[in-house]
Motif scaffolding. Structure first.
Motif, PDB file in Angstrom:
ATOM      1  N   GLY A   1      -8.011  -7.817  -0.087  1.00 15.51           N
ATOM      2  CA  GLY A   1      -7.583  -7.501   1.311  1.00 15.51           C
ATOM      3  C   GLY A   1      -8.244  -8.490   2.337  1.00 15.51           C
ATOM      4  O   GLY A   1      -8.705  -9.360   1.875  1.00 15.51           O
TER       5      GLY A   1
ATOM      6  N   GLU B   1       2.620  -6.477  10.844  1.00 13.47           N
ATOM      7  CA  GLU B   1       2.826  -6.106   9.563  1.00 13.47           C
ATOM      8  C   GLU B   1       2.814  -7.634   8.745  1.00 13.47           C
ATOM      9  O   GLU B   1       3.231  -8.399   9.383  1.00 13.47           O
TER      10      GLU B   1
ATOM     11  N   GLU C   1      -3.580   6.875   6.622  1.00 17.61           N
ATOM     12  CA  GLU C   1      -2.337   6.641   6.969  1.00 17.61           C
ATOM     13  C   GLU C   1      -2.199   7.094   8.572  1.00 17.61           C
ATOM     14  O   GLU C   1      -1.265   6.063   9.491  1.00 17.61           O
TER      15      GLU C   1
ATOM     16  N   ILE D   1       2.253  -5.107   4.510  1.00 13.62           N
ATOM     17  CA  ILE D   1       0.884  -4.370   4.914  1.00 13.62           C
ATOM     18  C   ILE D   1       0.600  -4.269   6.125  1.00 13.62           C
ATOM     19  O   ILE D   1       0.772  -5.187   6.969  1.00 13.62           O
TER      20      ILE D   1
ATOM     21  N   GLN E   1      -4.920  -2.688  -4.437  1.00 13.65           N
ATOM     22  CA  GLN E   1      -5.014  -3.360  -3.165  1.00 13.65           C
ATOM     23  C   GLN E   1      -5.875  -2.499  -2.303  1.00 13.65           C
ATOM     24  O   GLN E   1      -6.307  -1.500  -2.261  1.00 13.65           O
ATOM     25  N   TRP E   2      -6.395  -3.288  -1.243  1.00 15.72           N
ATOM     26  CA  TRP E   2      -7.162  -2.743   0.049  1.00 15.72           C
ATOM     27  C   TRP E   2      -6.222  -2.512   1.090  1.00 15.72           C
ATOM     28  O   TRP E   2      -5.459  -3.350   1.454  1.00 15.72           O
ATOM     29  N   TRP E   3      -6.039  -1.345   1.675  1.00 16.00           N
ATOM     30  CA  TRP E   3      -4.977  -0.968   2.547  1.00 16.00           C
ATOM     31  C   TRP E   3      -5.600  -0.221   3.767  1.00 16.00           C
ATOM     32  O   TRP E   3      -6.342   0.631   3.711  1.00 16.00           O
ATOM     33  N   PRO E   4      -5.189  -0.584   5.125  1.00 11.07           N
ATOM     34  CA  PRO E   4      -4.463  -1.559   5.606  1.00 11.07           C
ATOM     35  C   PRO E   4      -5.379  -2.940   6.043  1.00 11.07           C
ATOM     36  O   PRO E   4      -6.366  -3.083   5.469  1.00 11.07           O
TER      37      PRO E   4
END
Length: 191
Positions: free
Chosen positions: A171, A76, A66, A80, A99-102
């Protein structure tokens, strides 16, 4: 019951035909060659992933990702963040249901250290269409070195079944070519 039963009831005592011996010998030699080549390819193939991994609490890793996303976010996409870190930077990618983030935006020809971990279940990191596959476990931070050699959009697919939404767990990594973008900009200005 065999279609044509062996002449002797104890078939393994029958002599082996010469052609069979030749094929057994060829198969044995091929097996030795492949075993040796697997070891050799480890050293000459230059495709081996880093063996770098650390224990980390899933909540601590989530906080790292984060903070990374806040620091390098450029835009964005569908809620995301798309992050564009500096070349040579440590890049953080988080796996979670589903999900794969970011989303990452990297530069072609620049090296990055990509950190991968999960906060919930075991997931699979499969970078498409390249052949990079890693099992990602909660509690472990895996680090791989990556230098993109092609520009474009690359998909990340989870290849370890992780539940009912597994098929939606994808992702993206964008790779931009800074030189090509500058050339395109000059061409547009000339028009």
């Amino acid at each position: 019951m065999a279609a044509t039963p062996p002449e002797q009831r104890i078939w393994w005592n029958e002599p082996i035909e010469r052609v069979e011996l030749i094929w057994i010998f060829i198969a044995f030699l091929w097996g030795l060659f492949m075993f040796g080549f697997m070891i050799a390819w480890h050293f000459i193939g230059q495709q081996n992933l880093s063996k770098e991994a650390y224990r980390i609490a899933p909540t601590a890793y989530e906080q790292k990702v984060e903070n990374f996303a806040k620091q390098f976010q450029v835009r964005e996409e569908q809620g995301i963040p798309v992050v564009k870190p500096k070349p040579g930077a440590d890049v953080y990618l988080l796996a979670r249901l589903w999900q794969w983030w970011p989303i990452l935006e990297l530069e072609k020809g620049q090296s990055y250290r990509i950190h991968l971990s999960s906060i919930d279940w075991q997931h699979g990191f499969s970078l498409q269409p390249t052949n990079i596959n890693i099992q990602v476990h909660p509690g472990y931070e895996h680090v791989i070195s990556l230098t993109p050699t092609e520009s474009g959009a690359f998909g990340i697919v989870c290849n370890e079944f992780c539940g009912i939404g597994h098929h939606t767990m994808t992702g993206k990594i964008y790779v931009t070519d800074k030189k090509q973008a500058a050339a395109d900009q000059r061409l547009a200005e000339q028009r």
